[in-house]
Design a protein around this motif. Structure first.
Motif, PDB file in Angstrom:
ATOM      1  N   GLU A 198      17.164  -8.036 119.845  1.00  0.00           N
ATOM      2  CA  GLU A 198      16.182  -9.112 119.972  1.00  0.00           C
ATOM      3  C   GLU A 198      14.979  -8.683 120.802  1.00  0.00           C
ATOM      4  O   GLU A 198      13.869  -9.152 120.585  1.00  0.00           O
ATOM      5  CB  GLU A 198      16.841 -10.341 120.623  1.00  0.00           C
ATOM      6  CG  GLU A 198      17.715 -11.134 119.680  1.00  0.00           C
ATOM      7  CD  GLU A 198      18.187 -12.423 120.303  1.00  0.00           C
ATOM      8  OE1 GLU A 198      18.638 -13.291 119.545  1.00  0.00           O
ATOM      9  OE2 GLU A 198      18.094 -12.566 121.535  1.00  0.00           O
ATOM     10  N   CYS A 199      15.196  -7.771 121.767  1.00  0.00           N
ATOM     11  CA  CYS A 199      14.101  -7.331 122.628  1.00  0.00           C
ATOM     12  C   CYS A 199      13.163  -6.367 121.918  1.00  0.00           C
ATOM     13  O   CYS A 199      12.102  -6.023 122.459  1.00  0.00           O
ATOM     14  CB  CYS A 199      14.666  -6.668 123.888  1.00  0.00           C
ATOM     15  SG  CYS A 199      15.728  -5.245 123.546  1.00  0.00           S
ATOM     16  N   GLY A 200      13.536  -5.872 120.713  1.00  0.00           N
ATOM     17  CA  GLY A 200      12.671  -4.996 119.945  1.00  0.00           C
ATOM     18  C   GLY A 200      13.028  -3.523 120.029  1.00  0.00           C
ATOM     19  O   GLY A 200      12.444  -2.718 119.308  1.00  0.00           O
ATOM     20  N   HIS A 201      13.970  -3.136 120.884  1.00  0.00           N
ATOM     21  CA  HIS A 201      14.351  -1.732 120.995  1.00  0.00           C
ATOM     22  C   HIS A 201      15.346  -1.366 119.896  1.00  0.00           C
ATOM     23  O   HIS A 201      16.151  -2.186 119.454  1.00  0.00           O
ATOM     24  CB  HIS A 201      14.956  -1.452 122.374  1.00  0.00           C
ATOM     25  CG  HIS A 201      13.955  -1.536 123.482  1.00  0.00           C
ATOM     26  ND1 HIS A 201      14.045  -2.447 124.518  1.00  0.00           N
ATOM     27  CD2 HIS A 201      12.822  -0.834 123.708  1.00  0.00           C
ATOM     28  CE1 HIS A 201      13.025  -2.295 125.331  1.00  0.00           C
ATOM     29  NE2 HIS A 201      12.265  -1.330 124.869  1.00  0.00           N
ATOM     30  N   ASN A 202      15.289  -0.103 119.486  1.00  0.00           N
ATOM     31  CA  ASN A 202      16.107   0.396 118.386  1.00  0.00           C
ATOM     32  C   ASN A 202      17.135   1.389 118.916  1.00  0.00           C
ATOM     33  O   ASN A 202      16.857   2.175 119.830  1.00  0.00           O
ATOM     34  CB  ASN A 202      15.224   1.077 117.327  1.00  0.00           C
ATOM     35  CG  ASN A 202      14.212   0.111 116.727  1.00  0.00           C
ATOM     36  OD1 ASN A 202      14.586  -0.863 116.076  1.00  0.00           O
ATOM     37  ND2 ASN A 202      12.935   0.375 116.946  1.00  0.00           N
ATOM     38  N   PHE A 203      18.320   1.392 118.266  1.00  0.00           N
ATOM     39  CA  PHE A 203      19.396   2.311 118.633  1.00  0.00           C
ATOM     40  C   PHE A 203      20.210   2.625 117.377  1.00  0.00           C
ATOM     41  O   PHE A 203      20.163   1.891 116.383  1.00  0.00           O
ATOM     42  CB  PHE A 203      20.331   1.700 119.687  1.00  0.00           C
ATOM     43  CG  PHE A 203      19.647   1.269 120.936  1.00  0.00           C
ATOM     44  CD1 PHE A 203      19.162  -0.023 121.074  1.00  0.00           C
ATOM     45  CD2 PHE A 203      19.464   2.155 121.977  1.00  0.00           C
ATOM     46  CE1 PHE A 203      18.516  -0.430 122.219  1.00  0.00           C
ATOM     47  CE2 PHE A 203      18.822   1.763 123.128  1.00  0.00           C
ATOM     48  CZ  PHE A 203      18.345   0.466 123.249  1.00  0.00           C
ATOM     49  N   CYS A 204      20.944   3.754 117.439  1.00  0.00           N
ATOM     50  CA  CYS A 204      21.941   4.002 116.403  1.00  0.00           C
ATOM     51  C   CYS A 204      23.001   2.908 116.502  1.00  0.00           C
ATOM     52  O   CYS A 204      23.361   2.466 117.597  1.00  0.00           O
ATOM     53  CB  CYS A 204      22.598   5.361 116.580  1.00  0.00           C
ATOM     54  SG  CYS A 204      21.474   6.769 116.481  1.00  0.00           S
ATOM     55  N   LEU A 205      23.539   2.497 115.367  1.00  0.00           N
ATOM     56  CA  LEU A 205      24.576   1.465 115.374  1.00  0.00           C
ATOM     57  C   LEU A 205      25.781   1.922 116.192  1.00  0.00           C
ATOM     58  O   LEU A 205      26.310   1.170 117.005  1.00  0.00           O
ATOM     59  CB  LEU A 205      24.993   1.144 113.933  1.00  0.00           C
ATOM     60  CG  LEU A 205      26.119   0.119 113.780  1.00  0.00           C
ATOM     61  CD1 LEU A 205      25.706  -1.225 114.386  1.00  0.00           C
ATOM     62  CD2 LEU A 205      26.482  -0.062 112.301  1.00  0.00           C
ATOM     63  N   ALA A 206      26.210   3.171 115.986  1.00  0.00           N
ATOM     64  CA  ALA A 206      27.367   3.681 116.734  1.00  0.00           C
ATOM     65  C   ALA A 206      27.065   3.785 118.229  1.00  0.00           C
ATOM     66  O   ALA A 206      27.930   3.517 119.064  1.00  0.00           O
ATOM     67  CB  ALA A 206      27.785   5.039 116.184  1.00  0.00           C
ATOM     68  N   ASP A 217      23.830 -10.167 116.618  1.00  0.00           N
ATOM     69  CA  ASP A 217      22.430 -10.056 116.210  1.00  0.00           C
ATOM     70  C   ASP A 217      21.972  -8.603 116.239  1.00  0.00           C
ATOM     71  O   ASP A 217      21.073  -8.239 116.965  1.00  0.00           O
ATOM     72  CB  ASP A 217      21.556 -10.922 117.110  1.00  0.00           C
ATOM     73  CG  ASP A 217      20.145 -11.080 116.517  1.00  0.00           C
ATOM     74  OD1 ASP A 217      19.248 -11.457 117.267  1.00  0.00           O
ATOM     75  OD2 ASP A 217      19.967 -10.793 115.320  1.00  0.00           O
ATOM     76  N   LEU A 218      22.633  -7.742 115.449  1.00  0.00           N
ATOM     77  CA  LEU A 218      22.226  -6.340 115.308  1.00  0.00           C
ATOM     78  C   LEU A 218      21.572  -6.210 113.935  1.00  0.00           C
ATOM     79  O   LEU A 218      22.250  -6.075 112.918  1.00  0.00           O
ATOM     80  CB  LEU A 218      23.435  -5.413 115.440  1.00  0.00           C
ATOM     81  CG  LEU A 218      24.102  -5.383 116.823  1.00  0.00           C
ATOM     82  CD1 LEU A 218      25.328  -4.496 116.797  1.00  0.00           C
ATOM     83  CD2 LEU A 218      23.123  -4.903 117.880  1.00  0.00           C
ATOM     84  N   ARG A 219      20.254  -6.259 113.896  1.00  0.00           N
ATOM     85  CA  ARG A 219      19.536  -6.270 112.624  1.00  0.00           C
ATOM     86  C   ARG A 219      19.283  -4.842 112.138  1.00  0.00           C
ATOM     87  O   ARG A 219      18.619  -4.058 112.839  1.00  0.00           O
ATOM     88  CB  ARG A 219      18.215  -7.019 112.781  1.00  0.00           C
ATOM     89  CG  ARG A 219      18.363  -8.458 113.241  1.00  0.00           C
ATOM     90  CD  ARG A 219      17.039  -9.197 113.171  1.00  0.00           C
ATOM     91  NE  ARG A 219      16.048  -8.601 114.034  1.00  0.00           N
ATOM     92  CZ  ARG A 219      15.906  -8.901 115.316  1.00  0.00           C
ATOM     93  NH1 ARG A 219      16.710  -9.790 115.882  1.00  0.00           N
ATOM     94  NH2 ARG A 219      14.977  -8.324 116.059  1.00  0.00           N
ATOM     95  N   PRO A 220      19.811  -4.481 110.972  1.00  0.00           N
ATOM     96  CA  PRO A 220      19.542  -3.144 110.443  1.00  0.00           C
ATOM     97  C   PRO A 220      18.041  -2.934 110.249  1.00  0.00           C
ATOM     98  O   PRO A 220      17.341  -3.797 109.739  1.00  0.00           O
ATOM     99  CB  PRO A 220      20.285  -3.135 109.096  1.00  0.00           C
ATOM    100  CG  PRO A 220      21.317  -4.214 109.225  1.00  0.00           C
ATOM    101  CD  PRO A 220      20.719  -5.255 110.101  1.00  0.00           C
TER     102      PRO A 220
END
Length: 281
Positions: free
Chosen positions: A30-38, A64-67
């Motif tokens: 939600e904060c806009g930062h991206n990460f690998c799902l794992a 709320d983990l949006r691909p």
């Protein structure tokens, strides 16, 4: 723009801040930062309703983990561009010493900073304790895990103490209810003569209810605040343990010191004056 410049400019945007590698199945919080799902699942550990962003510490729901498929496409594009680069044109992946351009493979315990082999032989670090960065990271991780274990124990003790406060307050309130019924029963046959006595007794019991509830709320608030502080510290140290070696070692002594803080525990709930007031009825 040349292919090498384009790939280099995209390098930071397509690199996961946790594993420091290309994004794999990237997701956006939600904060806009991206990460690998794992990576984000590994950072959050045990399933809970909410987790914290490893970068900004903002709270984010687990569900709320949006691909981020567009970011995934960009990653593939950068990979293809890098495959087309001439030999030797790809930027180095390992951090290097700004002074000597050597890999930062060692850690100075006095300065709490990574150094290269040339720095190790310099006059500045000649009498310092220097160990491999992997060994330093492992040592600090073990120390933080030890602190985390104690912090978790303290958190459980606080939660248990809070439950004890709740049970004791409920017991006392049940006792006041019993006393209330006795008072009403005794006054039933002499209502006209004992109306004033009943009113006084009920008022006193009401005051006891209020006092018990006030104490329960005070202790619940204090214990809740202390539990929240420990939870925040645990989350911070857990996130610190998951960081890459060099990021983990930045300010690690302060993080470990905070983990050594001991939270004084409160005594088990006792209400001697309330017990006495109840016995005086």
């Amino acid at each position: 723009m040349a292919a090498g410049d384009l790939a280099g400019s995209f390098q930071e945007e397509v690199t996961c801040p946790v594993c420091l590698d290309y994004f794999t199945d990237p997701v956006t919080l939600e904060c806009g930062h991206n990460f690998c799902l794992a990576c984000i699942r590994q950072c959050w550990g045990e399933p809970q309703p909410h987790g914290c962003c490893p970068q900004c510490r903002a709270t984010a729901p687990h569900r709320d983990l949006r691909p981020n498929r567009q970011l995934g496409n960009v990653v593939e594009l950068v990979k293809r561009l890098r495959l087309r680069l001439p030999a030797g044109s790809e930027p180095a992946g390992l951090p290097v010493c700004q002074r000597h351009q050597e890999a930062l493979k060692l850690f100075c315990q006095e300065d709490e900073a990574p150094i290269c082999v040339v720095c190790d032989r310099s006059r500045e670090h000649r009498h310092h304790t220097v160990i491999p960065v992997e060994e330093a990271a492992q040592d600090y991780q073990e120390r933080m895990r030890s602190r985390l274990e104690r912090l978790r124990e303290q958190r459980e003790e606080l939660r248990g103490l809070n439950r004890a406060w709740e049970q004791e307050s409920q017991r006392l309130r049940r006792q006041t209810e019993v006393e209330r019924q006795l008072v009403v029963s005794e006054c039933e046959g002499l209502r006209q003569l004992l109306d004033e006595h009943e009113r006084v007794c009920l008022a006193r019991l009401g005051e006891l209810d209020t006092e018990i509830e006030r104490r329960r709320e005070e202790n619940a608030a204090r214990l809740g605040k202390e539990t929240a502080r420990l939870s925040a510290l645990i989350t911070e140290l857990e996130g610190k343990c998951q960081q890459p070696v060099l990021e983990l070692l930045q300010g690690v002594r302060r993080a470990v010191s905070r983990g050594e803080e001991v939270t004084p525990l409160h005594a088990a709930p006792e209400f001697p004056e309330l017990e006495k007031r109840l016995r005086d009825f």
